[in-house]
Structure formats: structure tokens, C-alpha cells
Design an enzyme around this catalytic site. Structure first.
Site, PDB file in Angstrom:
ATOM      1  N   SER A  61       0.838  -1.199   0.000  1.00 44.86           N
ATOM      2  CA  SER A  61       0.000   0.000   0.000  1.00 44.86           C
ATOM      3  C   SER A  61       0.872   1.248   0.000  1.00 44.86           C
ATOM      4  O   SER A  61       2.081   1.178   0.227  1.00 44.86           O
ATOM      5  CB  SER A  61      -0.884   0.003   1.238  1.00 44.86           C
ATOM      6  N   LYS A  62       0.225   2.382  -0.208  1.00 43.01           N
ATOM      7  CA  LYS A  62       0.948   3.652  -0.208  1.00 43.01           C
ATOM      8  C   LYS A  62       1.593   3.872   1.156  1.00 43.01           C
ATOM      9  O   LYS A  62       2.685   4.424   1.258  1.00 43.01           O
ATOM     10  CB  LYS A  62      -0.018   4.780  -0.551  1.00 43.01           C
ATOM     11  N   ARG A  63       0.897   3.390   2.193  1.00 39.10           N
ATOM     12  CA  ARG A  63       1.443   3.565   3.540  1.00 39.10           C
ATOM     13  C   ARG A  63       2.808   2.873   3.691  1.00 39.10           C
ATOM     14  O   ARG A  63       3.693   3.362   4.363  1.00 39.10           O
ATOM     15  CB  ARG A  63       0.454   3.028   4.579  1.00 39.10           C
ATOM     16  N   GLY A  79       4.980   2.477   1.362  1.00 42.67           N
ATOM     17  CA  GLY A  79       5.944   3.332   0.679  1.00 42.67           C
ATOM     18  C   GLY A  79       6.355   4.491   1.571  1.00 42.67           C
ATOM     19  O   GLY A  79       7.538   4.798   1.715  1.00 42.67           O
ATOM     20  N   ASP A  80       5.360   5.128   2.213  1.00 41.48           N
ATOM     21  CA  ASP A  80       5.649   6.274   3.088  1.00 41.48           C
ATOM     22  C   ASP A  80       6.507   5.825   4.266  1.00 41.48           C
ATOM     23  O   ASP A  80       7.465   6.490   4.655  1.00 41.48           O
ATOM     24  CB  ASP A  80       4.343   6.876   3.626  1.00 41.48           C
TER      25      ASP A  80
END
Ligand code: GLU
Length: 537
Positions: free
Chosen positions: A283-285, A287-288
Site C-alpha cells: 500500500s501507499k502507507r 511506501g511512506d
């Protein structure tokens, strides 16, 4: 089967999956936000498959859900595909083609006909239930211990054209009452589909609910629009993410009920992309949290202004990014890792796509970029380095740092040491401008007053050199150390810090050659001056 004779080996390639039908595949994203890596991978596999079979690759924009439509998302998708070199030969943004329009919102008039055809043939029905009525039914059933679904078990209890008289139905429609058209899923049926990656997938129809096909606002839902367009656009293979597997039995039923079974595409559901750590979906999370982009290009959320990083802006080569995407779910028969697009087109096969999720490895992704950087021509790197030097340090035509020899030498020193072109100036700015800070730890550890005489001798020795090349610089350094009765190792790191400010970096004498005789003298003198004025020695 296709028999291919190469030398004395005979390769038998199974062509069952393309049959005689022309390969036509599509990438059909909904413009609900930026394209995730998983979407790029889906587009890429479709593209490779089409190119390999001399087929067509279509970009269709599935924008029937107007509530989830995000401004800029369609343009983002198109730009991402362009950047990656995944180029459709038909579709939105790529010159359209014989089946235009390719944006579902512009095809709105097409779908109602098919929804009504399904109602006529008894495979779909009008449903008038309001959200409140549905909620009431849900509570009723749940309090009695059963779960609620709009399906064969419950549809007779609800407000629809199966329970109302034909006149009542027509009157409600004529009165403009809100309705949807639902698919009448058979009560007991085993729906079987042959997935090219997963083999046979069988689903009991009792597990499915009566999906909404068409909404009172005149818009089809995903299921109807997707199947109708795949049929009308003559799609031979549906290659998409695993998250669409639960929809596939519904689609099989639609093909059957619309009488299109003979033209049904073959399905291939691609494995999920998994987070680098653990087994969850990427998920994007993630990546962050772990510092990597999940989108090909930078994206600014039009509603919140939040900026998400992209591979392009982070300095990745599109070729490296595509190479990484190709290997997320597909394995070549041998250990080859680096593939150009043409090699991928030749080698890719759906047979070698695995079912299990593909773990994303950000470290390895950087490694891929490094490999592509090393494959890039020195002249190309030098040109882009010069552009960076102009913007970062304001160098001008005629400055030594912008000369071809200087740039090529710098590239040579840096090429094997960086993963991104931007690191050439970020990690090694000292090659281009004088350092204004010196690694005080190294100085504290290595500096002794008596070293001064070595460096003064070195200054003299370097001053009298005629050819200031890497080897000679090193040889003269060694000779000077010897004449001073010290080991070169005792002064090497100091010399490095004096020239670059840092305790580590590119080849030391390579750097000396690049800086040149005058600059080395200036930097060495400045460093000795700095040492003199240090308060703590
Ligand atoms: N519109 C769907 C999506 O957003 C398409 C799924 C499919 O390929 O059938 O991915």
C-alpha cells in the site's frame, strides 16, 4: 501449436491461449486517482502479451462511477504509460481507433440496451428498494440469525419486478421512482472459468449476490460496462489484477446470458503485489513508511494538495522501473535479470506468471537503477551532469567544470559509485566546488603537527610535476611519504579530507587528477591554513 526450429533444437510453444483469434487486450483503469505500481504491472503485461502476438493493446477509461472520478487522474494514467513506454495502439490519449469512443462515460447510450435485453430474457430485474428498506430487511434477517444478501434466497421478499406486477413496475418507472437493474444470479449453479494463471476456478452461484448492472441515473456499473465493452471491442484476453477474480464469475454469467459465450475472452488474473516486509498487500502507507514511491510519477491530490512521490521524480530510469515491474510476478526460465522492452516482448509468457503474491523489494529496485546507470553512455551522463552543474552551482560556458574532458573524467570516477544520476552532484559536490567543511573526526584522529612538513613537501613536489595524472600523483605522494620516513597510509585519509572535506569518496588520486594541479594546491593550502587556526588540536 507452433513449431519453431532453431539450430538443432526444436522448441514447442503452446499457442492454445491465443488460438486463431487475433490477440486484443486492454488496460481498463478507473480514473479514481494515480496509477499504483500494480496498475503499471497490469498494463505492462497486457502490452507485452499484445506485442508478442502482434496483437492490439487498448487503453479504455472506465469512468462510469462519477462519484469516484478524480480530476487529473486520466491525464496521469496516460502520462505514466508514456513515461514507461507502454504504448497502447488504440484508446484514450493514443489516437483512438475503430472502436471509439474509449471512455465509458462517452459510451453511456450503449449500455441500457443490454441491461434491458437481460431483463427481457429473464436474467435481470428492476429493483426499487430504497436504502432504508434494504436496511430494515437486513436488520430483520440478522436478528433472526441469517445474513442478508440481495440474492435468490431474499429477492422474493424485496421490492422488485419479480415481486411486483408488470403494471406496478411500469407505473413506478414512469413516475421516476429510483431503481436499479440487478443480475438474477441462478440459485444453484457451479460457474467454472479457466484462468490462464490459476487453472480451473469454480464458484457456486449461491455465494454471489445479485449485482447491480445499471443504475437509475442512466449509468452502467463496472460489471455491465466492462463486459459489454470487452465484447464490443473484441477483446480476446482479460489480463488484470487478482482483486478482480471475484468479479469473473459474474462476468462469465453475463457472457452466457447475453449469448456471447463463444466470444468470451480468456482470463488471466495476476498475483497481488506484497509489501516488502510481511505478507500484506503493498500500500501507499508501506511506501511512506519505508521511503519508496508506489506511483510511477509524482501525484498531487487535487482535493488535499498532498504530494506523493513518483519513480520519475526520484531519479529512476523508466527502463529500470519497467524491468522491475516485469519481474513482479513473472519469472524468466533462466536467471536473467536485466531485460530491455524488446527482450521482455520476446521472453514474457503468461505461463511463467505465478499465482502467489509478488513481494516488492525497494532495495533491489535501486540496484536495478544502478545497473541501468552503468549501461548509460558516458557522454549522455556527462551531458546531464553539465545541466545539473549549471542549475545547482551556476557554472557558465567556459568554466572548467563544464568542459568535455572534465565532465567525462568526473563521470568516469562516479559511474560505479552511484545508483542515481542526482547522487553525482549530491554525494560528490566536492569534485565541482571547494568544500567549506572538513571531517573534523578524521582530522582529530590523524593530524599531528609533524604532518605539516609532509604536506608542505607534497605541495612542492606537485608544483614541479609536468603531467598531473592519477598514476603520477600517486607515485609522487608515495615518494614524498618515503622521503619523510612515514607510511603513505598515515597521511592518505588526511589528504582526502583536505581535498574533499570528506573521509570517503571517489578514487583519491583520480580526484586529484580531475581537480588539476592548481586546484589541488589551492585546496591543500587552504586546508593547512584551516588546521593552523583550529582551536582544538
Ligand atoms: N476498471 C477496472 C479497474 O479499475 C478494470 C478491471 C478489469 O480490468 O476488468 O481496474
Amino acid at each position: 501449436m507452433l513449431l519453431q526450429v532453431t539450430g538443432d533444437c526444436i522448441f514447442v510453444t503452446i499457442m492454445a491461449h491465443s488460438g486463431n483469434r487475433k490477440v486484443r487486450v486492454r488496460f481498463a483503469p478507473s480514473p479514481t486517482g494515480p496509477l499504483h505500481m500494480g496498475g503499471v504491472r497490469t498494463a505492462l503485461y497486457n502490452y507485452l502479451f499484445a506485442r508478442q502476438h502482434q496483437g492490439d493493446f487498448i487503453l479504455r477509461i472506465e469512468d462510469t462511477d462519477r462519484n469516484r472520478w478524480v480530476p487529473g487522474a486520466e491525464e496521469y494514467i496516460i502520462e505514466s504509460l508514456r513515461w514507461c513506454g507502454i504504448l497502447p495502439n488504440e484508446g484514450v490519449g493514443f489516437g483512438d481507433g475503430p472502436h471509439a469512443p474509449y471512455r465509458q462515460s462517452e459510451r453511456q447510450s450503449i449500455y441500457r440496451h443490454y441491461a434491458e435485453q437481460l431483463v427481457q430474457s429473464g436474467h435481470a430485474y428492476y429493483a426499487f428498494d430504497t436504502p432504508e428498506e434494504l436496511e430494515k430487511k437486513r436488520k430483520e434477517l440478522e436478528s433472526g440469525g441469517s445474513a442478508f444478501a440481495y440474492n435468490a434466497a431474499n429477492r422474493q421478499l424485496l421490492v422488485n419486478s419479480l415481486t411486483l406486477s408488470a403494471d406496478d413496475c411500469s407505473a413506478r418507472i414512469a413516475d421516476g421512482e429510483h431503481y436499479v437493474i440487478r443480475l438474477k444470479i441462478p440459485e444453484q449453479d457451479t460457474i467454472v472459468l479457466h484462468d490462464l494463471i490459476r487453472g480451473e476456478v469454480a464458484v457456486e452461484s449461491g455465494q454471489l449476490d445479485d449485482k447491480v448492472l445499471f443504475k437509475g441515473d442512466g449509468m452502467p456499473t463496472y460489471h455491465l460496462a466492462n463486459v459489454v465493452d470487452d465484447y464490443l471491442m473484441n477483446i480476446s484476453h482479460v489480463i488484470r489484477g487478482e482483486e478482480w477474480l471475484p468479479s469473473a464469475p459474474v462476468h462469465v454469467l453475463l457472457y452466457r446470458f447475453l449469448g456471447w459465450e463463444k466470444n468470451m475472452p480468456q482470463f488471466a488474473h495476476l498475483p497481488l503485489l506484497l509489501k516488502p516486509d510481511g505478507n500484506g498487500k503493498l500500500s501507499k502507507r508501506d511506501g511512506d513508511r519505508m521511503g519508496f514511491p508506489v506511483f510511477p510519477l509524482q501525484w498531487t491530490d487535487p482535493a488535499t494538495g498532498e504530494v506523493s512521490s513518483g519513480y520519475r521524480e526520484n531519479g529512476y530510469y523508466p527502463e529500470a522501473f519497467v524491468n522491475v515491474m516485469a519481474l513482479l510476478g513473472w519469472h524468466p526460465a533462466d536467471d536473467q535479470e536485466l531485460f530491455s522492452m524488446d527482450e521482455l516482448i520476446r521472453t514474457f509468457s503468461l505461463e511463467r506468471v505465478h499465482k502467489s503474491g509478488a513481494k516488492f523489494d525497494p532495495e533491489k529496485t535501486r540496484w536495478f537503477n544502478e545497473q541501468y546507470l552503468r549501461k548509460t553512455k558516458d557522454t549522455e551522463l556527462a551531458f546531464r551532469l553539465s545541466e545539473r552543474l549549471i542549475t545547482m552551482f551556476g557554472f557558465k560556458k567556459g568554466d572548467r567544470q563544464l568542459s568535455d574532458t572534465f565532465l567525462l573524467k568526473a563521470v568516469h570516477l562516479l559511474k560505479e559509485r552511484v545508483q542515481f544520476e542526482s547522487e553525482m552532484t549530491e554525494k560528490a559536490a566536492y569534485l565541482f566546488v571547494r568544500p567549506d567543511e572538513f571531517d573534523q573526526q578524521v582530522i582529530a584522529k590523524k593530524w599531528k603537527q609533524e604532518r605539516e612538513s609532509f604536506f608542505r613537501k607534497l605541495l612542492d613536489a606537485y608544483a614541479s610535476m609536468t603531467s598531473f595524472d592519477e598514476q603520477s600523483c600517486e607515485a609522487v605522494f608515495q615518494e614524498t611519504a618515503q622521503s619523510e620516513g612515514i607510511k603513505a597510509g598515515e597521511v592518505l585519509q588526511l589528504f582526502r579530507v583536505f581535498l574533499s572535506g570528506q573521509g570517503g569518496g571517489v578514487r583519491l588520486f583520480g580526484m586529484a587528477e580531475l581537480l588539476g594541479k592548481d586546484e589541488v594546491r589551492l585546496r591543500l593550502e587552504a586546508a593547512l591554513e584551516m588546521i593552523k587556526h583550529r582551536s582544538v588540536v
